[in-house]
Write an enzyme that holds these catalytic residues in place. Structure first.
Site, mmCIF file in Angstrom:
data_model
loop_
_atom_site.group_PDB
_atom_site.id
_atom_site.type_symbol
_atom_site.label_atom_id
_atom_site.label_comp_id
_atom_site.label_asym_id
_atom_site.label_seq_id
_atom_site.Cartn_x
_atom_site.Cartn_y
_atom_site.Cartn_z
ATOM 1 N N GLU A 147 -1.626 35.785 87.802
ATOM 2 C CA GLU A 147 -0.720 35.158 88.769
ATOM 3 C C GLU A 147 0.454 34.609 87.948
ATOM 4 O O GLU A 147 0.414 33.491 87.443
ATOM 5 C CB GLU A 147 -1.411 34.031 89.529
ATOM 6 N N ASP A 175 -5.215 32.111 87.043
ATOM 7 C CA ASP A 175 -4.331 31.238 87.803
ATOM 8 C C ASP A 175 -3.254 30.620 86.914
ATOM 9 O O ASP A 175 -3.483 30.319 85.743
ATOM 10 C CB ASP A 175 -5.165 30.111 88.440
#
Length: 858
Positions: free
Chosen positions: A580, A527
C-alpha cells in the site's frame, strides 16, 4: 494508509486479567490461613481443568486422609530439618543456626510441581549433609532484589570441595529436601528463603526438590539445574539479525529438555539489568524465577519444569535505572483476550488439510493469474462469530461470489478494536477475540479447501505506546529509534520501528515469514509503506534529518523492505507481497537487484495498490453525468502509467469510512441512477488492467458507511425487505463479473504488459464513453465499453479488428436481473468493413444508460 485512532494507554501490567481457573495476585510473604486455603483450592481447580502437567496431583484429587498426611509430612519435614541443623552445628561450630520462623507466619507457595504430594525418594532414609561455603553477600542481595543477571551461577547444583553444592532460593518455603537416586537430604536454611547443602556425591546428579510450605508440600524439578536451551548458532544468528525462524527460539515454548517436560522462556532485552518470569504458575511473583542473561546476545532465558500450555505469563524487567516494568512477550504466539494483556504459553496441534492448495498455489505468478480480492474485517463480517464459525460461512459466501482471494484486515493482536488491527501489540499472535491460533489455522484451511487464497494485512510501519508492550521495552528505546522526533509517528500517535537495528529488522522479517509458514498465508499486504519510505513523511521542516546523501529517503526502511521481500519469496514459493504505497516511488514492484533511474534497487513487492486510479476514478464517478465530460481525463490518465508497476485496483475499507460514504452513496442521481452508476463502475474496474479488490458490503450496494461495531448491513438481502431485489441484483452482478473474469484470460493474463491493452476510443468525452480491447497471450480479445451517461445511444459505432466474424455480449450491467433497464443485444453483432477509430472494421452498438458492456468473439 489507514487513518485509525490511537490505542488507549495506561493498561496496568500489574493487574492483568486471567482466566477464572487461576489466581492472579502476588502471594505476599504473610498470608492468613483462609487465603492459603483459597490459593490451594484455585490451584486444584486449574489442575482439574487439565492445565497442570500430568505429573501434578491437585488438592481436588487428594482425599481428606491425604490432606491430613500433607500436614503431618510438612511438620515432620520441619522437625527433620531442625535435627539435621543440630547435627551439622556439632560438626561445624563456625556455622550459626539461622533463627526459627515465627509460628504465626502463614506462607503460600508459588504453584508448581506436584501440589499436595509428599516427599518421595529412594528406600534409604535421609542423610545428614554438610553446609557449603556461604553465598556471596552481593549475589544474595541481587537475588533477593531481582537484579541478578546469572542466577544459574549460584543456584542449582555445582561441584564444590567435598561434593556437590546445591542451593535453592524459595522465599516462602519452610524446608527444602533434595531427592536423588542415591539419597534424600534436607537442605540447611540460610535465611531469607535460601537453602543449601553439600551432597556427598562425586558429580552433579539428576535431582528433584521436595519443598514444604505452610499446609502444602510440593515435589518439583529445580529450574536452575538445567543447561541453556538455546544453542550458540541460535544466539549468533540473533546477534547478527539473521535468524529467519526467530519465533522458534524466542518466546515461550513447551518442550522436553534433558528428559523433563516444561516450558522454555526467552526474551531479547539487552538493556535490562535483570529479567524475572511472572505468571499464573507463581502468582505473578517472580522472585523465585529470575532468568539468566546469555552473554552479549541480549537474550534472557529460563526453562521452567512442570508447566505447559495455557499458562499466563509476562516478563518482569528491571530497567537500567533500577525501576521495574512488567511486559507482555513480544514473541508471544497467543495472548489473553483484550483488554487483558498477558501472554499465553501455546503450542500448535493443528493438522492441515490443504496440501493440494499448497502444492499448486505457485503454479502461476500472481501478476499473470486471475486475482479478485474480497477484503474482510473478520471481527465485524458477521459480528460474534469465532474463527471456527467463520470457517462455516465465509468460504461458502466468497466462493459463491467467485472471488479468488480474501484479504483479511490485520488479525495480529491489538488492544483497541477501533484501530481495526492497525496498531499491533502482539505481532506473532492472532487476535484472541475470535479464538485460538489453531482456530485461525482452521479458518485458513477451510478457505484453502474451498479454493480461496488468503491474503493478510501486515503492519510493520509502527506500533502503539502502551506501557506493557514494545515501547521502551527494557527501559530504553529498543524497537523504536532513540531520537524521540524520529521515533514518533506524526499521524497516529504511535512509534516507528528502528529499521537500522538488525535485531529489530530480524523481528519483522521473521514475522513476515512466520505468518506465511505457520499459518499458510498466501500473501501479505504491507500497510502504510509510504510512511516508512520517507524521513519527512507528515513532518515539517526542522522535524526530520536528511539521510547520509542529503535526501529524504529512509535508507534503513528501504533495506528492510528489500530484505523482507527477498526472504519471503525465497522461503515461501507461491506467496505474493502487496504494497500500500501512495506515492510515485520508483520500482516498488521491481526486483531488488535491479536498479532504477533513482539509483535504488527495486523494493521487491509483487503488486502495488493503485491509489491514483482509485482517487481519480471515484472523483469522476462522483460528478453528475452532465459534468463528466469536463473530467474525462480522470478516467483515462491511469493508462499513462498503468505498466509502471504491477497494480491492484483497490476499493478498500479506507474509501467507505470517516465520512467518505459507501461506494453506492458516492454516486450521483436518484436510487436507480446510483445503482446503475455503481454497476457500470464495477464492470469498468474489472475490465481495467490490474487486479481487483472490493471491501465487504459494497458487493450488495450497502448505503451506509462501514462500522467495525456492526459490520455489513446484511438485512438489505432479507427477502422481507422491500428493496431487497435492488441489493441482490448488484451482488449477482459481482458474482457474474468474477465468473466471466476467471474464464477470460484476456482480463488477467497480460495485466502488466502494454500489448495486452488497446484503446478503441478514449477521447469521447462528450459522450461519456470509454472503449478498449483486452488481449490474452494468444491475442484473443475482449471488447469493454463503458457508457457513463443516463441516456440510450443507438447505433454507436466503435472500431474493431477485422479478423473477428462476430461479437456476442457476455456481460451487460443494464440487465434486468441486476436491476437495470434491460437494454441488451440478444444476437451476435457482426462487424462492418468501415474503418473507425483507427481499426479496419467497426460495429454499431446500442449503448444502455449508465452501463458497461463486455463482448467476446462469437
Amino acid at each position: 494508509m489507514t487513518p485509525s485512532p490511537p490505542s488507549p494507554h495506561g493498561s496496568d501490567p500489574k493487574n492483568p486479567k486471567v482466566p477464572k481457573k487461576a489466581p492472579v495476585e502476588k502471594a505476599p510473604v504473610e498470608k492468613t490461613v483462609a487465603r492459603t486455603a483459597t490459593a490451594k483450592k484455585a490451584a486444584g481447580r486449574k489442575a482439574a481443568a487439565g492445565k497442570a502437567p500430568a505429573e501434578k496431583v491437585t488438592a481436588a484429587e487428594t482425599s481428606t486422609q491425604q490432606a491430613a498426611t500433607e500436614k503431618a509430612v510438612a511438620k515432620k519435614a520441619v522437625t527433620k530439618k531442625a535435627v539435621a541443623q543440630k547435627a551439622v552445628t556439632a560438626k561445624a561450630s563456625t556455622k550459626k543456626t539461622p533463627p526459627k520462623r515465627k509460628t504465626g507466619a502463614r506462607r503460600t507457595a508459588p504453584r508448581e510441581g506436584a501440589v499436595g504430594k509428599g516427599p518421595v525418594g529412594p528406600p534409604a532414609g535421609p542423610v545428614d549433609i554438610a553446609v557449603p561455603p556461604a553465598l556471596d553477600a552481593g549475589d544474595r542481595e541481587r537475588l533477593s532484589h531481582g537484579t541478578h543477571h546469572d542466577p544459574h551461577a549460584v543456584l542449582g547444583a555445582h561441584p564444590a570441595p567435598g561434593g556437590i553444592a546445591v542451593r535453592v532460593f524459595r522465599p516462602h518455603a519452610l524446608s527444602v529436601t533434595v531427592v536423588t537416586d542415591e539419597l534424600r537430604a534436607d537442605l540447611h536454611d540460610e535465611g531469607d528463603g535460601f537453602f543449601s547443602g553439600l551432597l556427598p556425591l562425586p558429580e552433579v546428579p539428576a535431582y528433584r526438590l521436595v519443598v514444604a510450605y505452610e499446609e502444602t508440600v510440593q515435589e518439583t524439578e529445580d529450574p536452575y539445574r538445567f543447561l541453556p536451551t538455546l544453542g550458540d548458532l541460535d544466539l549468533y544468528l540473533i546477534g547478527e539479525g539473521r535468524h529467519e525462524e526467530l519465533w522458534t527460539v524466542l518466546g515461550a515454548h513447551p518442550m522436553v529438555h534433558e528428559g523433563v517436560s516444561g516450558t522454555r522462556f526467552s526474551v531479547w532485552a539487552p538493556n535490562a539489568r535483570a529479567v524475572r518470569l511472572v505468571g499464573t504458575f507463581n502468582f505473578w511473583d517472580g522472585i523465585a524465577h529470575p532468568m539468566r542473561s546469555l552473554g552479549s546476545s541480549g537474550v534472557w532465558e529460563l526453562f521452567v519444569p512442570g508447566i505447559g500450555e495455557g499458562e499466563l505469563y509476562k516478563f518482569d524487567i528491571t530497567r537500567p535505572d533500577g525501576s521495574r516494568t512488567q511486559r507482555a512477550d513480544p514473541m508471544a504466539r497467543r495472548t489473553e483476550t483484550p483488554p487483558a494483556t498477558s501472554s499465553v504459553v501455546e503450542a500448535s496441534h493443528y493438522e492441515w488439510g490443504d496440501a493440494e492448495w499448497m502444492a499448486s498455489r505457485g503454479d502461476r505468478p500472481a501478476h499473470e493469474a486471475p486475482l479478485s480480492i474480497y477484503e474482510v474485517h473478520l471481527a465485524s463480517w458477521r459480528p460474534g462469530l469465532t474463527y471456527r464459525r467463520l470457517a462455516e460461512e465465509l468460504p461458502a459466501y466468497v466462493k459463491e461470489l467467485g472471488f479468488t482471494h480474501v484479504e483479511l484486515m490485520p488479525i495480529a493482536e491489538h488492544p483497541f478494536g477501533g484501530s481495526w488491527g492497525y496498531q499491533v501489540t502482539g505481532f506473532y499472535a492472532p487476535t484472541a477475540r475470535l479464538g485460538t491460533p489453531d482456530d485461525f489455522r482452521f479458518l485458513v484451511d477451510a478457505l484453502h479447501r474451498a479454493g480461496i487464497g488468503v491474503l493478510m494485512d501486515w503492519v510493520p510501519a509502527h506500533f502503539p505506546r502502551d506501557d506493557w508492550a514494545l515501547a521502551e521495552f527494557d527501559g530504553r528505546p529498543l524497537y523504536e529509534p532513540a531520537d524521540p522526533l524520529r521515533a514518533a509517528h506524526p499521524d497516529w500517535g504511535t512509534l516507528e520501528f528502528d529499521y537500522g537495528r538488525r535485531e529489530v529488522r530480524n523481528f519483522l522479517v521473521a514475522n513476515a515469514v512466520y505468518w506465511c509458514e505457520e499459518f499458510h498465508i498466501d500473501g501479505l499486504r504491507v500497510d502504510a509503506v509510504a510512511s516508512m519510505l520517507y524521513l519527512d513523511y507528515s513532518r515539517e521542516p526542522g522535524q526530520w534529518t536528511p539521510n547520509e546523501h542529503g535526501g529524504r529517503e529512509n535508507l534503513d526502511a528501504v533495506a528492510f523492505l528489500q530484505e523482507m521481500n527477498a526472504t519471503v519469496y525465497r522461503r515461501v514459493p507461491g506467496v505474493v507481497t502487496i504494497a500500500e504505497e501512495s506515492t510515485a516511488w520508483d520500482g516498488v514492484t521491481r526486483a531488488t537487484h535491479h536498479r532504477g533511474p533513482s539509483g535504488f534497487g527495486g523494493l521487491g513487492f509483487g503488486l502495488k495498490w493503485n491509489m491514483g486510479w482509485m482517487h481519480d476514478s471515484l472523483q469522476y464517478m462522483s460528478h453528475e453525468p452532465v459534468y463528466r465530460k469536463y473530467h474525462h481525463g480522470e478516467m483515462t490518465f491511469s493508462m499513462v502509467y498503468a505498466y509502471s508497476e504491477n497494480y491492484v485496483l483497490p476499493i478498500s475499507h479506507d474509501e467507505v469510512v470517516h465520512g467518505k460514504k459507501s461506494l453506492v452513496s458516492k454516486m450521483p442521481g436518484d436510487w436507480w441512477q446510483q445503482r446503475a452508476n455503481l454497476r457500470a463502475y464495477l464492470a469498468y474496474m474489472w475490465a481495467h488492467p490490474g487486479k481487483q479488490l472490493l471491501f465487504m458490503g459494497q458487493e450488495f450496494a450497502q448505503g451506509a458507511e462501514w462500522s467495525e461495531e456492526r459490520g455489513p448491513d446484511w438485512w438489505l438481502l432479507d427477502p422481507a425487505y422491500g428493496a431487497e431485489a435492488d441489493h441482490r441484483g448488484v451482488r449477482e452482478l459481482v458474482g457474474d463479473l468474477n465468473a466471466v473474469y476467471r474464464s477470460t484470460p484476456a482480463l488477467w493474463e497480460r495485466d502488466t504488459a502494454a500489448d495486452g491493452f488497446q484503446w478503441v476510443v478514449g477521447d469521447a468525452a462528450d459522450d461519456n464513453v470509454l472503449a478498449f480491447l483486452r488481449l490474452d497471450a494468444d491475442g484473443t480479445p475482449l471488447l469493454a465499453v463503458s457508457h457513463f451517461s443516463p441516456v440510450v445511444r443507438h447505433d454507436y459505432r466503435l472500431g474493431v479488428p477485422d479478423d473477428i466474424p462476430a461479437w456476442y455480449e457476455v456481460l451487460n450491467t443494464d440487465a434486468g436481473r441486476y436491476g437495470g433497464s434491460d437494454v441488451f443485444h440478444p444476437d451476435p453483432v457482426k462487424p462492418e468493413p468501415q474503418p473507425w477509430h483507427g481499426h479496419p472494421a467497426s460495429v454499431r452498438l446500442t449503448l444502455p444508460p449508465l452501463s458497461t458492456v463486455w463482448l467476446r468473439p462469437a
